[in-house]
Design a protein around this motif. Structure first.
Motif, PDB file in Angstrom:
ATOM      1  N   GLU A  37       2.101  -4.138  -5.553  1.00  0.00           N
ATOM      2  CA  GLU A  37       1.780  -3.485  -4.269  1.00  0.00           C
ATOM      3  C   GLU A  37       0.270  -3.348  -4.061  1.00  0.00           C
ATOM      4  OE1 GLU A  37       3.730  -2.675  -1.872  1.00  0.00           O
ATOM      5  OE2 GLU A  37       5.691  -2.991  -2.793  1.00  0.00           O
ATOM      6  N   THR A  38      -0.500  -3.751  -5.049  1.00  0.00           N
ATOM      7  CA  THR A  38      -1.986  -3.685  -5.035  1.00  0.00           C
ATOM      8  C   THR A  38      -2.507  -2.267  -4.741  1.00  0.00           C
ATOM      9  OG1 THR A  38      -2.215  -4.317  -2.690  1.00  0.00           O
ATOM     10  CG2 THR A  38      -2.175  -6.106  -4.324  1.00  0.00           C
ATOM     11  N   PHE A  39      -1.879  -1.281  -5.369  1.00  0.00           N
ATOM     12  CA  PHE A  39      -2.365   0.095  -5.235  1.00  0.00           C
ATOM     13  C   PHE A  39      -3.699   0.230  -5.952  1.00  0.00           C
ATOM     14  CE2 PHE A  39       2.110   1.427  -4.359  1.00  0.00           C
ATOM     15  CZ  PHE A  39       1.858   2.092  -3.172  1.00  0.00           C
ATOM     16  N   GLU A  40      -4.640   0.909  -5.323  1.00  0.00           N
ATOM     17  CA  GLU A  40      -5.957   1.144  -5.919  1.00  0.00           C
ATOM     18  C   GLU A  40      -6.284   2.637  -5.831  1.00  0.00           C
ATOM     19  OE1 GLU A  40      -8.946  -1.336  -4.253  1.00  0.00           O
ATOM     20  OE2 GLU A  40      -7.889  -3.207  -4.740  1.00  0.00           O
ATOM     21  N   PRO A  41      -5.999   3.380  -6.896  1.00  0.00           N
ATOM     22  CA  PRO A  41      -6.271   4.827  -6.863  1.00  0.00           C
ATOM     23  C   PRO A  41      -7.773   5.109  -6.793  1.00  0.00           C
ATOM     24  CG  PRO A  41      -5.669   4.135  -9.076  1.00  0.00           C
ATOM     25  CD  PRO A  41      -5.440   2.951  -8.187  1.00  0.00           C
ATOM     26  N   LYS A  42      -8.120   6.148  -6.057  1.00  0.00           N
ATOM     27  CA  LYS A  42      -9.520   6.536  -5.921  1.00  0.00           C
ATOM     28  C   LYS A  42      -9.800   7.799  -6.722  1.00  0.00           C
ATOM     29  CE  LYS A  42     -10.129   4.470  -1.343  1.00  0.00           C
ATOM     30  NZ  LYS A  42     -10.396   4.733   0.080  1.00  0.00           N
ATOM     31  N   ALA A  43     -11.013   7.883  -7.240  1.00  0.00           N
ATOM     32  CA  ALA A  43     -11.417   9.072  -7.991  1.00  0.00           C
ATOM     33  C   ALA A  43     -11.395  10.287  -7.080  1.00  0.00           C
ATOM     34  CB  ALA A  43     -12.811   8.869  -8.570  1.00  0.00           C
ATOM     35  N   GLY A  44     -11.038  11.422  -7.652  1.00  0.00           N
ATOM     36  CA  GLY A  44     -11.009  12.657  -6.862  1.00  0.00           C
ATOM     37  C   GLY A  44     -10.120  13.699  -7.500  1.00  0.00           C
ATOM     38  N   CYS A  45     -10.015  14.831  -6.830  1.00  0.00           N
ATOM     39  CA  CYS A  45      -9.160  15.927  -7.283  1.00  0.00           C
ATOM     40  C   CYS A  45      -8.003  16.072  -6.310  1.00  0.00           C
ATOM     41  CB  CYS A  45      -9.951  17.229  -7.358  1.00  0.00           C
ATOM     42  SG  CYS A  45     -11.209  17.204  -8.657  1.00  0.00           S
ATOM     43  N   TYR A  46      -6.804  15.992  -6.840  1.00  0.00           N
ATOM     44  CA  TYR A  46      -5.616  15.944  -6.002  1.00  0.00           C
ATOM     45  C   TYR A  46      -4.713  17.153  -6.249  1.00  0.00           C
ATOM     46  CZ  TYR A  46      -6.997  11.096  -5.257  1.00  0.00           C
ATOM     47  OH  TYR A  46      -7.681   9.966  -4.924  1.00  0.00           O
ATOM     48  N   SER A  47      -4.206  17.677  -5.175  1.00  0.00           N
ATOM     49  CA  SER A  47      -3.174  18.710  -5.231  1.00  0.00           C
ATOM     50  C   SER A  47      -2.046  18.214  -4.333  1.00  0.00           C
ATOM     51  CB  SER A  47      -3.729  20.054  -4.740  1.00  0.00           C
ATOM     52  OG  SER A  47      -2.738  21.052  -4.794  1.00  0.00           O
TER      53      SER A  47
ATOM     54  N   TRP B  68       5.099  -2.735 -10.677  1.00  0.00           N
ATOM     55  CA  TRP B  68       5.354  -2.516  -9.240  1.00  0.00           C
ATOM     56  C   TRP B  68       4.056  -2.176  -8.512  1.00  0.00           C
ATOM     57  CZ3 TRP B  68       4.654   2.459  -7.059  1.00  0.00           C
ATOM     58  CH2 TRP B  68       4.930   2.524  -5.693  1.00  0.00           C
ATOM     59  N   ALA B  69       3.267  -1.269  -9.106  1.00  0.00           N
ATOM     60  CA  ALA B  69       2.005  -0.845  -8.480  1.00  0.00           C
ATOM     61  C   ALA B  69       1.011  -2.002  -8.403  1.00  0.00           C
ATOM     62  CB  ALA B  69       1.406   0.327  -9.248  1.00  0.00           C
ATOM     63  N   ARG B  70       1.008  -2.846  -9.440  1.00  0.00           N
ATOM     64  CA  ARG B  70       0.145  -4.034  -9.411  1.00  0.00           C
ATOM     65  C   ARG B  70       0.570  -4.959  -8.278  1.00  0.00           C
ATOM     66  NH1 ARG B  70      -2.327  -5.971 -14.145  1.00  0.00           N
ATOM     67  NH2 ARG B  70      -2.819  -7.798 -12.856  1.00  0.00           N
TER      68      ARG B  70
ATOM     69  N   GLU C 237      -1.091   8.795  -1.628  1.00  0.00           N
ATOM     70  CA  GLU C 237      -2.035   9.923  -1.647  1.00  0.00           C
ATOM     71  C   GLU C 237      -3.234   9.597  -2.532  1.00  0.00           C
ATOM     72  OE1 GLU C 237      -2.046  12.938   0.003  1.00  0.00           O
ATOM     73  OE2 GLU C 237      -0.436  11.985   1.151  1.00  0.00           O
ATOM     74  N   PHE C 238      -2.966   8.933  -3.664  1.00  0.00           N
ATOM     75  CA  PHE C 238      -4.057   8.573  -4.575  1.00  0.00           C
ATOM     76  C   PHE C 238      -4.981   7.508  -3.992  1.00  0.00           C
ATOM     77  CE2 PHE C 238      -1.095  10.200  -7.935  1.00  0.00           C
ATOM     78  CZ  PHE C 238      -1.923  11.229  -8.365  1.00  0.00           C
ATOM     79  N   GLU C 239      -4.506   6.775  -3.003  1.00  0.00           N
ATOM     80  CA  GLU C 239      -5.348   5.779  -2.352  1.00  0.00           C
ATOM     81  C   GLU C 239      -6.271   6.397  -1.298  1.00  0.00           C
ATOM     82  OE1 GLU C 239      -3.695   1.363  -2.370  1.00  0.00           O
ATOM     83  OE2 GLU C 239      -2.569   2.634  -0.999  1.00  0.00           O
TER      84      GLU C 239
ATOM     85  N   THR D 224     -11.064   5.452 -13.804  1.00  0.00           N
ATOM     86  CA  THR D 224      -9.694   5.552 -14.327  1.00  0.00           C
ATOM     87  C   THR D 224      -8.886   4.331 -13.878  1.00  0.00           C
ATOM     88  OG1 THR D 224      -9.737   7.974 -14.311  1.00  0.00           O
ATOM     89  CG2 THR D 224      -7.573   6.931 -14.335  1.00  0.00           C
ATOM     90  N   SER D 225      -8.242   3.662 -14.826  1.00  0.00           N
ATOM     91  CA  SER D 225      -7.461   2.470 -14.490  1.00  0.00           C
ATOM     92  C   SER D 225      -6.087   2.861 -13.952  1.00  0.00           C
ATOM     93  CB  SER D 225      -7.283   1.586 -15.723  1.00  0.00           C
ATOM     94  OG  SER D 225      -6.438   2.221 -16.674  1.00  0.00           O
ATOM     95  N   LEU D 226      -5.441   1.904 -13.303  1.00  0.00           N
ATOM     96  CA  LEU D 226      -4.091   2.118 -12.780  1.00  0.00           C
ATOM     97  C   LEU D 226      -3.133   2.479 -13.913  1.00  0.00           C
ATOM     98  CD1 LEU D 226      -2.140   1.991 -10.353  1.00  0.00           C
ATOM     99  CD2 LEU D 226      -1.887  -0.464 -10.806  1.00  0.00           C
ATOM    100  N   LYS D 227      -3.279   1.789 -15.031  1.00  0.00           N
ATOM    101  CA  LYS D 227      -2.400   2.037 -16.177  1.00  0.00           C
ATOM    102  C   LYS D 227      -2.600   3.448 -16.725  1.00  0.00           C
ATOM    103  CE  LYS D 227      -0.649  -0.367 -20.228  1.00  0.00           C
ATOM    104  NZ  LYS D 227      -0.757  -1.580 -21.070  1.00  0.00           N
TER     105      LYS D 227
END
Length: 342
Positions: free
Chosen positions: A74-84, A70-72, A97-99, A46-49
């Motif tokens: 800040e170099t945020f890199e979300p990781k695959a997973g299930c989030y609550s 802004w996220a680009r 949290e997504f990182e 899944t891409s940042l966009k």
């Protein structure tokens, strides 16, 4: 010339105001805390966009294009997973949290009193095992040795579990056995058998205790009756009597591919080491996975001399010391059955 300078100053002021407004808007959206209740699965790749668009559709992000840049930055890199993600959080905190990454879990339950045949169907339905896989694992001597248990039946602790969605059937079994060892083994390690247990078994081992607990579990769902039924089992073992427990016959028939709810006299004669009408002593292994309540009853049976029990028909059982009294109780139960057409 003066007109050009005025235009230039106005343009610069407008740009400065625009930039100032941009940063005010960005700061507000990124830093402002608001109540969030978000459940989201981020797939591999899944891409940042794509993530930001998903958050926009859920009302978390108001200005997706702005937040994307802004996220680009800040170099945020979300990781695959299930989030609550729940609570009063800023967008900056949500992205952090997504990182972290959060594994996707699947749930399974070992109900008290369930045997391997029941669990095989249940685990298949819950997507934990393939059909028949649990039964195959129960016969795998190398796997049992790795687990350090003599049998899967009896040693899968009744509870609800969560494992990684990528985990397989073996992992689910390992988790349930590990829980058994965490809960039950410390109790048994510090166990001093009461006299009733010693008279029947000498120094009991854990397998014998769990086997008795499994019979107790299947005989009654009433916690207060469990120590009484355990006492009957120990009293009969001490006297060398057959245990004659119907649930052991039902399990013996299951092993032969016959699933019955009501036993016949012919069923009581089925040759099997699990049939306690056919053989004396305990079955070789547990007939189900007993609750902690039944395990405690097997460890500490009631101090009574009962040798028999029969269902009352109204819930629960009636206990007796003599065979004559037992026959009277059986007749009362049969009368109740005839009266109620069961």
């Amino acid at each position: 010339m003066r007109g050009f300078l005025l235009f230039l100053v106005t343009l610069i002021l407008a740009l400065m105001l625009g930039i100032f407004g941009f940063f005010l808007l960005l700061k507000k959206e990124v830093s402002e805390k608001k109540e969030v209740s978000l459940t989201l699965k981020v797939k591999e790749g899944t891409s940042l966009k794509e993530l930001i668009e998903e958050l926009h559709s859920k009302g978390i992000v108001e200005h997706p294009q702005l937040i994307y840049y802004w996220a680009r930055y800040e170099t945020f890199e979300p990781k695959a997973g299930c989030y609550s993600i729940k609570g009063k959080l800023s967008l900056n905190e949500i992205f952090k949290e997504f990182e972290k990454g959060s594994p996707c879990l699947k749930k399974f339950t070992v109900p008290p009193g369930s045997d391997l045949f029941v669990l095989d169907k249940l685990f298949t339905k819950e997507g934990i095992c393939e059909k028949g896989e649990l039964l195959s694992l129960s016969k795998d001597k190398r796997f049992l040795k790795e687990l350090g248990v003599p049998s899967l039946n009896g040693f899968l602790f009744p509870d609800t579990y969560y494992i990684n969605e990528k985990d397989n059937c073996r992992k689910a079994v390992e988790v349930a056995v590990k829980r058994f060892k965490e809960v039950v083994e410390p109790i048994f390690r510090n166990y001093t058998p009461p006299r009733k247990v010693r008279d029947a078994l000498g120094k009991p081992n854990l397998l014998q205790i769990i086997t008795i607990a499994s019979i107790v579990e299947k005989e009654t769902s009433i916690p207060s009756e469990r120590p009484l039924i355990a006492a009957v089992i120990y009293n009969r073992l001490k006297r060398g009597m057959e245990l004659q427990c119907d649930p052991t016959v039902i399990y013996a028939l299951k092993l032969k591919g016959k699933d019955v709810k009501r036993l016949t006299y012919r069923d009581l004669k089925v040759p099997s080491p699990y049939n306690t009408y056919y053989v004396k002593g305990l079955p070789p292994y547990p007939i189900c996975n007993p609750s902690l309540s039944s395990i405690r009853a097997a460890l500490y049976p009631a101090d009574v001399n009962y040798l028999y029990f029969v269902a009352t028909g109204r819930g629960g059982h009636v206990f007796s010391k003599s065979y004559n009294q037992h026959l009277k109780n059986v007749e009362k139960f049969r009368k109740w059955q005839r009266k109620n057409g069961s």
